[in-house]
Design a protein around this motif. Structure first.
Motif, PDB file in Angstrom:
ATOM      1  N   GLU A   1       0.766  -1.291  -0.069  1.00  0.00           N
ATOM      2  CA  GLU A   1      -0.088  -0.095   0.045  1.00  0.00           C
ATOM      3  C   GLU A   1       0.980   1.373  -0.102  1.00  0.00           C
ATOM      4  O   GLU A   1       1.877   1.278   0.559  1.00  0.00           O
ATOM      5  CB  GLU A   1      -0.935  -0.067   1.404  1.00  0.00           C
ATOM      6  N   ARG A   2       0.227   2.294  -0.502  1.00  0.00           N
ATOM      7  CA  ARG A   2       1.149   3.674  -0.612  1.00  0.00           C
ATOM      8  C   ARG A   2       1.321   4.297   0.689  1.00  0.00           C
ATOM      9  O   ARG A   2       2.266   4.735   1.075  1.00  0.00           O
ATOM     10  CB  ARG A   2       0.285   4.510  -1.528  1.00  0.00           C
ATOM     11  N   VAL A   3       0.120   4.629   1.571  1.00  0.00           N
ATOM     12  CA  VAL A   3       0.379   5.117   2.764  1.00  0.00           C
ATOM     13  C   VAL A   3       1.204   4.656   3.601  1.00  0.00           C
ATOM     14  O   VAL A   3       2.024   5.507   4.263  1.00  0.00           O
ATOM     15  CB  VAL A   3      -1.113   5.159   3.219  1.00  0.00           C
ATOM     16  N   PRO A   4       1.431   3.291   3.935  1.00  0.00           N
ATOM     17  CA  PRO A   4       2.219   3.020   4.966  1.00  0.00           C
ATOM     18  C   PRO A   4       3.713   3.455   4.473  1.00  0.00           C
ATOM     19  O   PRO A   4       4.582   3.858   5.284  1.00  0.00           O
ATOM     20  CB  PRO A   4       2.421   1.439   4.707  1.00  0.00           C
ATOM     21  N   LEU A   5       4.211   3.478   3.418  1.00  0.00           N
ATOM     22  CA  LEU A   5       5.359   4.068   2.792  1.00  0.00           C
ATOM     23  C   LEU A   5       5.415   5.562   2.976  1.00  0.00           C
ATOM     24  O   LEU A   5       6.684   6.081   3.536  1.00  0.00           O
ATOM     25  CB  LEU A   5       5.790   3.893   1.294  1.00  0.00           C
ATOM     26  N   MET A   6       4.422   6.165   2.851  1.00  0.00           N
ATOM     27  CA  MET A   6       4.277   7.685   3.236  1.00  0.00           C
ATOM     28  C   MET A   6       4.570   8.075   4.530  1.00  0.00           C
ATOM     29  O   MET A   6       5.360   8.992   5.044  1.00  0.00           O
ATOM     30  CB  MET A   6       3.206   8.320   2.542  1.00  0.00           C
ATOM     31  N   THR A   7       3.805   7.077   5.245  1.00  0.00           N
ATOM     32  CA  THR A   7       4.146   7.242   6.887  1.00  0.00           C
ATOM     33  C   THR A   7       5.523   7.136   7.590  1.00  0.00           C
ATOM     34  O   THR A   7       6.073   7.740   8.087  1.00  0.00           O
ATOM     35  CB  THR A   7       2.796   6.521   7.531  1.00  0.00           C
ATOM     36  N   VAL A   8       5.992   5.741   6.974  1.00  0.00           N
ATOM     37  CA  VAL A   8       7.213   5.287   7.705  1.00  0.00           C
ATOM     38  C   VAL A   8       8.285   5.986   7.358  1.00  0.00           C
ATOM     39  O   VAL A   8       9.365   6.323   8.025  1.00  0.00           O
ATOM     40  CB  VAL A   8       7.276   3.914   7.314  1.00  0.00           C
ATOM     41  N   PHE A   9       8.445   6.524   6.010  1.00  0.00           N
ATOM     42  CA  PHE A   9       9.483   7.441   5.455  1.00  0.00           C
ATOM     43  C   PHE A   9       9.146   8.936   5.417  1.00  0.00           C
ATOM     44  O   PHE A   9       9.907   9.574   4.957  1.00  0.00           O
ATOM     45  CB  PHE A   9       9.734   6.875   4.021  1.00  0.00           C
TER      46      PHE A   9
END
Length: 642
Positions: free
Chosen positions: A275-283
């Motif tokens: 998913e896109r949002v986990p990458l946005m949040t984590v990084f």
């Protein structure tokens, strides 16, 4: 989704682009990559509860030192438990002075997950056993790092049986029961072939020491080509990630983009997730920094950190799973949030007709919590509808010169949509019931209601993500909603009628479990058309005797001549509980397929609604599923056995 539905798994990949010392110097910890993997998996916990696993490859380890590691766990709360155990090991090694936090080199040498290539998986099982042994990643060991392989993914192969037969024809001995093993062995075969070719050439060309030869093999391996050759006969939806023991890693996605995959890259890290949002949040980055992995592409990162991209399959129509948009992916993705609201708003005309355009005598709600975003869209749509009504009435009155304060009060202050929180899910009760199999009488208490909000003259309109089996509706939800004693209950699904099995990731392969199919079957029998069901069965047998590329979906014949409204009305009858002290009307409304596509910004697959499968494997599963149902056979309809 009131009917519990197992679905796609989640993948997480973190590839560090700097030495561990860099992350210690900048972030104060050499476990920066390990921590990012943990967060990526936690942010995708919605994608898998059957089990978890993670793997690590350390780059440049000296000969004789371990370089590849794996953990898997299928216990309750396995994600938190797995990371907690690893950190306990880390802390114990620090107390015993085996390693120190201030020395990244000692962490890399001693802590199993102190490496540069880290992969994680969250499993929702659709085949195989639900045990630690069936959790990803799968590992194929060799005393050659360049032949050692770790693989995980979010996928189902519809033709796993055919792929296994191909392995046997080569003389291999595959382990049956899961298509993950099939994928591992197929990639491993091509890896072995490429490795052997390089080894023999180097052996014949010049005499060099073993380490030099190993380094040369590592530098010459073309992982992208190996994966492309492996994927040549794969039929299904997949996102697959893997890493070779030398540190070469890959991520690939099916040619139609059925399974999702996203990528983030900067000068410190390359990361992938479902998913896109986990990458946005984590990084801590923006939406524009996250790219979707193109369908049919292999992205490789060499042991030296070089990134290569290649397409192995072009020209296929994109068919991403629309259930990602409807339900599976987390709703905090900006695109998905917008689309789910649009799905809710698209139901307005049908709902207005159902309640007779009388908002004064209607209460709107949703169940379960995952339908909340679509509910906001529905309420926005209803308010816009009412606002347009008011504007038109005022404009007409103005033309006639009769705009009065009483008229404005009537229009502005009355007949506006009223939303309430009617149903509440008792999580502890759901857990208790799941642990007490056979306690069907407790199911009706999974939800509770807010009393006193619905009157006897009201229509209670409740929004759901989808209606798959109808079991929870019949056994629980409708019984609970009926306690409010409305004149009418309207259940609305943001998804269209699910008529056909899925075989690309969702655990939906048994025809008899679809309430829409059972409604169509019931209508045929009521109309004296039971012979048609036999005809469809015989046609399915004819189709399955044909070559794969000539088959059609014969199951579509079950629905020919039946309107969506007729099927919805029959669904309402089938889900009506027999043992309730309430005699109001129950209506079921499904989203239209055209409205679903209009609500989603990109191309999306709709085979479970229309029967139009993107691959021949889907057609085979549909025909087989119907044949199994007609013959009274239970179980998964995928082509796993020989």
């Amino acid at each position: 989704m009131s009917d519990f539905l197992k679905h796609e798994c989640g993948v997480a990949v973190v590839r560090l682009r700097k030495p561990l010392q860099y992350y210690y110097d900048k972030y104060g910890t050499a476990l920066w990559g390990f921590n990012k993997l943990m967060l990526l998996m936690e942010k995708q916990h919605n994608r898998g509860h059957d089990g978890v696993g993670m793997g690590c490859v350390k780059l440049g380890m000296p000969l004789g030192e371990p370089y590849i590691f794996r953990r898997r766990d299928a216990a309750k709360d396995s994600l938190a438990g797995m990371f907690r155990r690893e950190m306990k090991k880390f802390n114990k090694m620090e107390r015993n002075e085996v390693l120190t936090r201030e020395d990244p080199a000692s962490i890399k040498n001693k802590f199993d997950f102190g490496g540069e290539v880290l992969m994680g998986h969250l499993r929702y099982g659709t085949s195989g056993e639900f045990s630690e042994g069936s959790c990803h990643p799968y590992l194929r060991r060799s005393n050659w790092p360049t032949r050692t392989l770790l693989v995980l993914g979010n996928f189902n192969m519809t033709n796993a049986g055919e792929l296994n037969r191909k392995l046997i024809e080569r003389g291999q001995h595959p382990i049956f029961g899961t298509d993950t093993q099939t994928v591992l062995e197929e990639v491993g075969f091509h890896l072995d072939e490429a490795h052997t070719d390089i080894y023999r050439r180097l052996r014949d060309e010049e005499e060099v020491d073993g380490q030099t030869r190993q380094d040369q093999i590592s530098s010459e391996l073309d992982i992208g080509k190996i994966v492309a050759e492996s994927a040549e006969n794969w039929d299904g939806g997949y996102t697959i990630a893997g890493v070779v023991g030398n540190g070469d890693m890959f991520v690939t996605r099916d040619p139609r983009g059925i399974r999702p995959c996203f990528m983030y890259m900067d000068d410190e890290v390359i990361a992938f997730a479902s998913e896109r949002v986990p990458l946005m949040t984590v990084f801590e980055t923006e939406q524009d920094d996250i790219n979707e992995v193109p369908p049919g592409e292999v992205i490789t990162v060499s042991s030296k950190g070089e990134v290569h991209r290649s397409s192995f399959h072009k020209g296929e129509k994109p068919s991403p799973c629309s259930f990602e948009r409807i339900y599976f992916s987390r709703g905090n993705d900006p695109g998905i949030y917008k689309e789910r609201k649009a799905m809710g708003a698209a139901l307005v005309p049908q709902i207005v007709e159902s309640i007779g355009d009388n908002f004064e005598k209607a209460v709107f709600s949703f169940i379960p919590n995952t339908a909340e975003t679509a509910y906001y869209g529905l309420m926005d749509g209803l308010r816009l509808y009412r606002r347009d009504q008011v504007k038109k009435r005022i404009a007409e009155a103005a033309k006639q010169g009769i705009v009065t304060e009483e008229l404005l009060d009537e229009l502005i202050m009355s007949n506006w949509p009223r939303g309430e929180k009617i149903a509440h899910k008792d999580i502890k009760m759901r857990t208790f019931i799941s642990q007490e199999k056979g306690r069907a009488q407790l199911v009706s208490h999974v939800y509770d209601i807010t009393y006193g909000l619905v009157g006897p003259d009201d229509a209670l309109v409740v929004l759901d993500d989808s209606i798959v089996r109808g079991t929870t509706l019949k056994k629980s939800i409708l019984k609970i909603l009926a306690r409010t004693k409305p004149r009418k209950i309207v259940i609305c699904s943001t998804a269209p009628q699910i008529r056909y099995p899925d075989c690309y990731g969702i655990d939906m392969s048994e025809m008899g479990k679809f309430i829409a199919f059972r409604a169509a079957e019931s209508l045929r029998k009521k109309r004296g058309e039971a012979a048609l069901l036999e005809e469809v069965y015989q046609q399915c047998k004819v189709e399955m005797a044909k070559p794969a590329d000539e088959r059609i979906n014969a199951v579509q014949g079950v629905y020919e001549g039946l309107t969506p409204e007729e099927i919805s009305a029959e669904v309402a009858l089938l889900v009506t509980p027999e043992d309730i002290d309430w005699h109001g009307e129950i209506e079921v409304i499904y989203q239209g397929i055209a409205n679903l596509h209009a609500s989603i910004d990109e191309e999306s697959g709709d085979w479970y609604f229309t029967g139009n499968y993107p691959t021949q494997g889907g057609v085979a599963v549909a025909n087989t599923a119907y044949m199994h149902y007609y013959e009274g056979k239970d179980g998964r309809s995928y082509d796993l056995p020989l």
